[in-house]
Design a protein around this motif. Structure first.
Motif, PDB file in Angstrom:
ATOM      1  N   THR A 241      27.121  32.706  43.933  1.00 16.44           N
ATOM      2  CA  THR A 241      26.028  33.681  44.000  1.00 16.44           C
ATOM      3  C   THR A 241      26.208  34.749  42.932  1.00 16.44           C
ATOM      4  O   THR A 241      25.255  35.135  42.248  1.00 16.44           O
ATOM      5  CB  THR A 241      25.954  34.336  45.394  1.00 16.44           C
ATOM      6  N   GLY A 242      27.446  35.230  42.776  1.00 16.93           N
ATOM      7  CA  GLY A 242      27.708  36.238  41.768  1.00 16.93           C
ATOM      8  C   GLY A 242      27.449  35.738  40.355  1.00 16.93           C
ATOM      9  O   GLY A 242      26.810  36.409  39.549  1.00 16.93           O
ATOM     10  N   LEU A 243      27.931  34.529  40.050  1.00 26.94           N
ATOM     11  CA  LEU A 243      27.749  33.975  38.712  1.00 26.94           C
ATOM     12  C   LEU A 243      26.285  33.649  38.432  1.00 26.94           C
ATOM     13  O   LEU A 243      25.786  33.894  37.328  1.00 26.94           O
ATOM     14  CB  LEU A 243      28.611  32.723  38.541  1.00 26.94           C
ATOM     15  N   PHE A 244      25.579  33.101  39.430  1.00 27.63           N
ATOM     16  CA  PHE A 244      24.167  32.770  39.221  1.00 27.63           C
ATOM     17  C   PHE A 244      23.322  34.035  39.072  1.00 27.63           C
ATOM     18  O   PHE A 244      22.373  34.076  38.279  1.00 27.63           O
ATOM     19  CB  PHE A 244      23.645  31.919  40.378  1.00 27.63           C
ATOM     20  N   ILE A 248      22.222  35.494  33.127  1.00 26.92           N
ATOM     21  CA  ILE A 248      21.705  35.942  31.825  1.00 26.92           C
ATOM     22  C   ILE A 248      22.827  36.611  31.027  1.00 26.92           C
ATOM     23  O   ILE A 248      23.002  36.359  29.824  1.00 26.92           O
ATOM     24  CB  ILE A 248      20.519  36.903  32.013  1.00 26.92           C
ATOM     25  N   HIS A 249      23.621  37.433  31.701  1.00 27.51           N
ATOM     26  CA  HIS A 249      24.754  38.074  31.030  1.00 27.51           C
ATOM     27  C   HIS A 249      25.794  37.040  30.621  1.00 27.51           C
ATOM     28  O   HIS A 249      26.358  37.125  29.521  1.00 27.51           O
ATOM     29  CB  HIS A 249      25.380  39.112  31.964  1.00 27.51           C
ATOM     30  N   ALA A 366      26.781  42.676  43.546  1.00 18.45           N
ATOM     31  CA  ALA A 366      27.120  44.078  43.308  1.00 18.45           C
ATOM     32  C   ALA A 366      28.529  44.206  42.747  1.00 18.45           C
ATOM     33  O   ALA A 366      28.779  45.010  41.831  1.00 18.45           O
ATOM     34  CB  ALA A 366      26.986  44.867  44.604  1.00 18.45           C
ATOM     35  N   ALA A 367      29.472  43.427  43.272  1.00 15.77           N
ATOM     36  CA  ALA A 367      30.863  43.505  42.811  1.00 15.77           C
ATOM     37  C   ALA A 367      30.975  43.081  41.346  1.00 15.77           C
ATOM     38  O   ALA A 367      31.645  43.751  40.538  1.00 15.77           O
ATOM     39  CB  ALA A 367      31.746  42.622  43.691  1.00 15.77           C
ATOM     40  N   LEU A 368      30.309  41.962  41.000  1.00 11.16           N
ATOM     41  CA  LEU A 368      30.350  41.516  39.607  1.00 11.16           C
ATOM     42  C   LEU A 368      29.627  42.501  38.687  1.00 11.16           C
ATOM     43  O   LEU A 368      30.083  42.766  37.568  1.00 11.16           O
ATOM     44  CB  LEU A 368      29.732  40.121  39.472  1.00 11.16           C
ATOM     45  N   GLY A 369      28.507  43.038  39.160  1.00 14.37           N
ATOM     46  CA  GLY A 369      27.775  44.017  38.358  1.00 14.37           C
ATOM     47  C   GLY A 369      28.618  45.247  38.081  1.00 14.37           C
ATOM     48  O   GLY A 369      28.607  45.790  36.963  1.00 14.37           O
ATOM     49  N   PHE A 385      38.528  34.871  39.711  1.00 13.05           N
ATOM     50  CA  PHE A 385      38.014  33.910  40.682  1.00 13.05           C
ATOM     51  C   PHE A 385      38.955  32.707  40.811  1.00 13.05           C
ATOM     52  O   PHE A 385      39.137  32.159  41.907  1.00 13.05           O
ATOM     53  CB  PHE A 385      36.619  33.440  40.274  1.00 13.05           C
ATOM     54  N   LEU A 386      39.527  32.285  39.687  1.00 10.30           N
ATOM     55  CA  LEU A 386      40.445  31.151  39.707  1.00 10.30           C
ATOM     56  C   LEU A 386      41.685  31.483  40.536  1.00 10.30           C
ATOM     57  O   LEU A 386      42.169  30.644  41.319  1.00 10.30           O
ATOM     58  CB  LEU A 386      40.837  30.783  38.281  1.00 10.30           C
ATOM     59  N   ALA A 387      42.200  32.703  40.380  1.00  9.99           N
ATOM     60  CA  ALA A 387      43.347  33.127  41.184  1.00  9.99           C
ATOM     61  C   ALA A 387      42.974  33.172  42.667  1.00  9.99           C
ATOM     62  O   ALA A 387      43.774  32.782  43.541  1.00  9.99           O
ATOM     63  CB  ALA A 387      43.829  34.498  40.714  1.00  9.99           C
ATOM     64  N   TYR A 388      41.759  33.627  42.944  1.00  7.47           N
ATOM     65  CA  TYR A 388      41.292  33.670  44.337  1.00  7.47           C
ATOM     66  C   TYR A 388      41.241  32.267  44.941  1.00  7.47           C
ATOM     67  O   TYR A 388      41.683  32.049  46.085  1.00  7.47           O
ATOM     68  CB  TYR A 388      39.909  34.327  44.383  1.00  7.47           C
TER      69      TYR A 388
END
Length: 413
Positions: A241-244, A248-249, A366-369, A385-388
């Protein structure tokens, strides 16, 4: 051939699960976001303002899911399905007529709850509950409604908005839900009373499935295994969800055209379908609990590629491998709850898990932003994210879930 025979023998009930998964599209972020520019212009909202309102509505729906989702354990499936169909139709009508930001939040809340929340919840819970020995296959077929919606709904919405306007599009969707969805649900659930009666008979006769301990939601909250597998369960909705949301960024920083990244969604949808069908067979053969520590590996490969390369081909690789995890998620995770905790209180247990997943989808954009605003690169975010995922996979592996389906069939102590 066995897969095809299974689908043909259970085509009506499987179509019911697929239909509800498909209709969840109208409450999904990817669909509602298509109306974002029109809504922001109509109500003079900035990107941040709309994001906050959307997060509030999503968080509200997550909280309500904990209560509303458990009703499927006590209410006839036909009544429950018709109720959420009516709620979704009403939400669409309300969205078409909102006149203030307060009503906008209420409309978004209802769309998120009835669409993303309860439609998907009813689909997964009914497949897991009534298919005991071929649960994986059933859930994988029903899950095809998600990529089908992703393939059909965005283009349909864009065409309708261009032709009749954004409010009229929601009005048309509401009319379709009211006139078509309810009759289809009733027809597809024809004979469900007998199916539910057979489930009760197997329970009273001590069927192997019901010799399994039937956990309540309160008991699950006291089980340490639940907290050990939760990070793995929440990983796909939180990360994707965060990446999608910030795609655009992502495209901009990688030097990819947005058109190219958008076209890679075809690979995502195809991988989701194939992975869902394949994982369904593996669940029936090996058990969902055994597969849980491994289903995040394709997503880990996707993140590794994002973290180490800007090549345009990485975009397609990222979408395909992410689709593999997404397709397996519905089947493996959905079957795991029933496999470990039983089906008697499955609705309440899945409602809790679904609420937490919805909460994660509200948090991640919101966290990624916030990190992007601080100057954190997308490569660094991919490494995080990979570490997570590494930690979540390790926790799932040591959780102590049954290593196969038979180990969970124990009587209550």
């Amino acid at each position: 051939m066995k897969y095809l025979l299974f689908v043909l023998d259970n085509r009506r009930f499987l179509a019911f699960g697929l239909l509800l998964a498909f209709c969840s599209s109208f409450g999904q972020t990817y669909f509602i976001s298509l109306f974002g520019n029109h809504i922001r212009t109509e109500f003079a909202l900035s990107h941040g303002d709309f994001g906050i309102l959307y997060s509030l509505a999503t968080l509200g729906s997550a909280i309500t899911m904990v209560w509303a989702g458990r009703l499927i354990d006590t209410i006839d499936l036909r009544v429950f399905s018709l109720s959420i169909s009516a709620a979704l139709a009403g939400a669409c009508f309300f969205m078409a007529s909102v006149s203030s930001t307060v009503f906008l939040v209420i409309a978004l809340y209802t769309l998120r709850l009835a669409g993303q929340g309860l439609m998907g919840h009813a689909s997964a819970t009914s497949m897991a509950r009534y298919f005991e020995h071929q649960r994986g296959k059933a859930m994988s077929v029903a899950a095809l409604g998600y990529p089908l919606g992703e393939a059909v709904m965005p283009l349909t919405a864009v065409v309708l908005v261009g032709a009749i306007g954004w409010r009229e599009t929601w009005l048309a969707i509401g009319a379709a839900m009211a006139l078509l969805l309810a009759p289809m649900v009733l027809w597809l659930l024809k004979g469900h009373g007998e199916r539910h009666h057979r489930l009760g008979e197997r329970s009273r006769q001590g069927n192997q499935v019901f010799r399994q301990r039937q956990w309540t939601r309160r008991e699950v909250l006291g089980d340490r295994r639940f907290y050990l597998v939760l990070p793995a369960v929440l990983a796909p909705p939180f990360i994707l969800t965060g990446l999608f949301f910030h795609q655009i960024h992502l495209a901009s920083t990688k030097g990819w055209s947005l058109a190219w990244l958008a076209s890679c969604f075809i690979g995502y949808a195809a991988a989701t379908v194939i992975s869902s069908l394949f994982s369904g067979q593996l669940v029936d053969r090996l058990g969902a609990s055994r597969l849980l520590p491994f289903y995040l590996l394709p997503l880990a490969l996707a993140l590794l590629a994002l973290a180490t390369s800007n090549h345009p081909g990485v975009a397609l690789f990222y979408m395909v491998t992410a689709g593999m995890t997404s397709g397996a998620s519905f089947t493996v995770v959905g079957a795991m709850w029933a496999e470990v905790y039983g089906v008697a209180h499955l609705g309440a247990i899945r409602a809790l898990a679904s609420a937490l997943m919805v909460f994660s989808t509200a948090l991640s954009p919101a966290a990624l932003g916030w990190m992007i605003d601080l100057g954190v690169s997308m490569e660094a975010i991919a490494w995080m994210f990979l570490a997570y995922i590494g930690g979540a996979t390790a926790l799932a592996a040591i959780s102590g879930l049954p290593s196969n389906r038979m180990e969970s069939y124990r009587r209550r102590p």
